[in-house]
Design a protein around this motif. Sequence first.
Motif, PDB file in Angstrom:
ATOM      1  N   LEU A 195      66.985  51.576  39.747  1.00  0.00           N
ATOM      2  CA  LEU A 195      66.817  50.127  39.762  1.00  0.00           C
ATOM      3  C   LEU A 195      65.339  49.756  39.662  1.00  0.00           C
ATOM      4  O   LEU A 195      64.966  48.847  38.911  1.00  0.00           O
ATOM      5  CB  LEU A 195      67.412  49.544  41.044  1.00  0.00           C
ATOM      6  N   ASP A 196      64.490  50.491  40.397  1.00  0.00           N
ATOM      7  CA  ASP A 196      63.046  50.228  40.354  1.00  0.00           C
ATOM      8  C   ASP A 196      62.476  50.512  38.965  1.00  0.00           C
ATOM      9  O   ASP A 196      61.635  49.759  38.463  1.00  0.00           O
ATOM     10  CB  ASP A 196      62.328  51.100  41.395  1.00  0.00           C
ATOM     11  N   GLU A 197      62.948  51.619  38.350  1.00  0.00           N
ATOM     12  CA  GLU A 197      62.480  51.958  37.017  1.00  0.00           C
ATOM     13  C   GLU A 197      62.902  50.902  35.995  1.00  0.00           C
ATOM     14  O   GLU A 197      62.128  50.519  35.112  1.00  0.00           O
ATOM     15  CB  GLU A 197      63.021  53.332  36.600  1.00  0.00           C
ATOM     16  N   THR A 198      64.160  50.441  36.134  1.00  0.00           N
ATOM     17  CA  THR A 198      64.659  49.406  35.221  1.00  0.00           C
ATOM     18  C   THR A 198      63.888  48.108  35.402  1.00  0.00           C
ATOM     19  O   THR A 198      63.535  47.438  34.425  1.00  0.00           O
ATOM     20  CB  THR A 198      66.158  49.156  35.474  1.00  0.00           C
ATOM     21  N   THR A 199      63.613  47.757  36.657  1.00  0.00           N
ATOM     22  CA  THR A 199      62.852  46.533  36.945  1.00  0.00           C
ATOM     23  C   THR A 199      61.451  46.614  36.363  1.00  0.00           C
ATOM     24  O   THR A 199      60.952  45.649  35.765  1.00  0.00           O
ATOM     25  CB  THR A 199      62.765  46.312  38.465  1.00  0.00           C
ATOM     26  N   ALA A 200      60.811  47.773  36.513  1.00  0.00           N
ATOM     27  CA  ALA A 200      59.460  47.962  35.978  1.00  0.00           C
ATOM     28  C   ALA A 200      59.463  47.878  34.456  1.00  0.00           C
ATOM     29  O   ALA A 200      58.557  47.295  33.847  1.00  0.00           O
ATOM     30  CB  ALA A 200      58.909  49.309  36.439  1.00  0.00           C
ATOM     31  N   GLU A 201      60.501  48.463  33.830  1.00  0.00           N
ATOM     32  CA  GLU A 201      60.611  48.431  32.370  1.00  0.00           C
ATOM     33  C   GLU A 201      60.829  47.009  31.875  1.00  0.00           C
ATOM     34  O   GLU A 201      60.235  46.595  30.864  1.00  0.00           O
ATOM     35  CB  GLU A 201      61.782  49.322  31.932  1.00  0.00           C
ATOM     36  N   LEU A 202      61.660  46.255  32.592  1.00  0.00           N
ATOM     37  CA  LEU A 202      61.898  44.865  32.215  1.00  0.00           C
ATOM     38  C   LEU A 202      60.634  44.025  32.363  1.00  0.00           C
ATOM     39  O   LEU A 202      60.363  43.143  31.551  1.00  0.00           O
ATOM     40  CB  LEU A 202      63.018  44.270  33.084  1.00  0.00           C
ATOM     41  N   LYS A 203      59.857  44.342  33.398  1.00  0.00           N
ATOM     42  CA  LYS A 203      58.611  43.625  33.620  1.00  0.00           C
ATOM     43  C   LYS A 203      57.634  43.880  32.477  1.00  0.00           C
ATOM     44  O   LYS A 203      56.969  42.964  31.975  1.00  0.00           O
ATOM     45  CB  LYS A 203      57.992  44.043  34.955  1.00  0.00           C
ATOM     46  N   LYS A 204      57.556  45.160  32.045  1.00  0.00           N
ATOM     47  CA  LYS A 204      56.690  45.508  30.921  1.00  0.00           C
ATOM     48  C   LYS A 204      57.132  44.791  29.645  1.00  0.00           C
ATOM     49  O   LYS A 204      56.325  44.275  28.876  1.00  0.00           O
ATOM     50  CB  LYS A 204      56.694  47.014  30.691  1.00  0.00           C
ATOM     51  N   SER A 207      58.850  42.018  29.434  1.00  0.00           N
ATOM     52  CA  SER A 207      58.575  40.589  29.578  1.00  0.00           C
ATOM     53  C   SER A 207      57.108  40.279  29.303  1.00  0.00           C
ATOM     54  O   SER A 207      56.781  39.290  28.626  1.00  0.00           O
ATOM     55  CB  SER A 207      58.949  40.133  30.989  1.00  0.00           C
ATOM     56  N   GLN A 208      56.220  41.133  29.804  1.00  0.00           N
ATOM     57  CA  GLN A 208      54.790  40.940  29.567  1.00  0.00           C
ATOM     58  C   GLN A 208      54.442  41.094  28.088  1.00  0.00           C
ATOM     59  O   GLN A 208      53.632  40.338  27.540  1.00  0.00           O
ATOM     60  CB  GLN A 208      53.981  41.939  30.408  1.00  0.00           C
ATOM     61  N   ALA A 209      55.086  42.083  27.433  1.00  0.00           N
ATOM     62  CA  ALA A 209      54.843  42.297  26.005  1.00  0.00           C
ATOM     63  C   ALA A 209      55.328  41.099  25.188  1.00  0.00           C
ATOM     64  O   ALA A 209      54.653  40.662  24.246  1.00  0.00           O
ATOM     65  CB  ALA A 209      55.544  43.568  25.546  1.00  0.00           C
ATOM     66  N   LEU A 210      56.496  40.554  25.571  1.00  0.00           N
ATOM     67  CA  LEU A 210      57.026  39.385  24.866  1.00  0.00           C
ATOM     68  C   LEU A 210      56.114  38.173  25.049  1.00  0.00           C
ATOM     69  O   LEU A 210      55.897  37.392  24.114  1.00  0.00           O
ATOM     70  CB  LEU A 210      58.433  39.058  25.379  1.00  0.00           C
ATOM     71  N   GLU A 211      55.566  38.027  26.249  1.00  0.00           N
ATOM     72  CA  GLU A 211      54.671  36.902  26.525  1.00  0.00           C
ATOM     73  C   GLU A 211      53.391  37.013  25.692  1.00  0.00           C
ATOM     74  O   GLU A 211      52.890  36.013  25.166  1.00  0.00           O
ATOM     75  CB  GLU A 211      54.333  36.869  28.015  1.00  0.00           C
ATOM     76  N   MET A 212      52.887  38.243  25.547  1.00  0.00           N
ATOM     77  CA  MET A 212      51.694  38.460  24.729  1.00  0.00           C
ATOM     78  C   MET A 212      51.959  38.133  23.263  1.00  0.00           C
ATOM     79  O   MET A 212      51.145  37.499  22.590  1.00  0.00           O
ATOM     80  CB  MET A 212      51.214  39.898  24.867  1.00  0.00           C
ATOM     81  N   GLU A 213      53.130  38.568  22.761  1.00  0.00           N
ATOM     82  CA  GLU A 213      53.489  38.276  21.373  1.00  0.00           C
ATOM     83  C   GLU A 213      53.683  36.779  21.160  1.00  0.00           C
ATOM     84  O   GLU A 213      53.323  36.235  20.108  1.00  0.00           O
ATOM     85  CB  GLU A 213      54.771  39.030  20.992  1.00  0.00           C
ATOM     86  N   LYS A 214      54.243  36.102  22.179  1.00  0.00           N
ATOM     87  CA  LYS A 214      54.435  34.656  22.096  1.00  0.00           C
ATOM     88  C   LYS A 214      53.090  33.943  21.988  1.00  0.00           C
ATOM     89  O   LYS A 214      52.925  33.021  21.187  1.00  0.00           O
ATOM     90  CB  LYS A 214      55.188  34.160  23.332  1.00  0.00           C
ATOM     91  N   LYS A 215      52.119  34.395  22.779  1.00  0.00           N
ATOM     92  CA  LYS A 215      50.790  33.788  22.736  1.00  0.00           C
ATOM     93  C   LYS A 215      50.117  34.027  21.388  1.00  0.00           C
ATOM     94  O   LYS A 215      49.440  33.148  20.851  1.00  0.00           O
ATOM     95  CB  LYS A 215      49.927  34.338  23.866  1.00  0.00           C
TER      96      LYS A 215
END
Length: 215
Positions: free
Chosen positions: A17-26, A28-36
């Motif tokens: 669960l922690d690994e999945t959460t960390a992967e989702l966080k990464k 999400s951050q990558a998507l936010e960077m691409e959006k910007k």
Amino acid sequence: MDFSEANTTKNMNQKKLDETTAELKKTSQALEMEKKKTETLLYQMLPKKVANDLKNGKSVEAEKFDQVTILFSDIVTFTNIAAACSPMDIVNMLNNLYQRFDQRTNDHDVYKVETIGDAYMIVSGVPERTQYHAKAVAEFAIDMLREAEHVFSPATGKPLQIRIGMHSGGVVSGVVGLKMPRYCLFGDTVNTASRMESHGVPSRIHVSPTSFRYN
């Protein structure tokens, strides 16, 4: 299953669960960077106000502006320079010049409308209205002359000379096209500003009486 096995299973599940959460966080951050990055590119192509309306699915209606100032510039003897140099030299020269101009637009309340060959067009008072549109364009024009001195003709090795013309009046603005939409200006003010440039003197700013009165 005894307590030890149950605890081990629980720990493994928690780890996954922690690994999945960390992967989702990464992700999400990558998507936010691409959006910007996408937004930055969009804001370079269209005025921010117009870009946001299009991004939110709103239609951009044509709008009338009574008081704006438009500037055109071109390079003196550009035809001769293009004939004497390779296409790569011309592209590098224009890129150097236009990047300098583009940076200066950030220092003044002006919007770059477009470039066509060696012609560079900006406006102030659109799409955000301002009473200081002529002053902003005049100050930008002075910076253009200064920047042109640092760009050299690949044909002669001498600093480029540019002609600048500006005129104030009313325009109608609107977004034209679906693929590669362009923010365009229409009206006699555009035509007059273009004529002010074409009848101007090298390394001088040709100001119409209307723009002069605003300043």
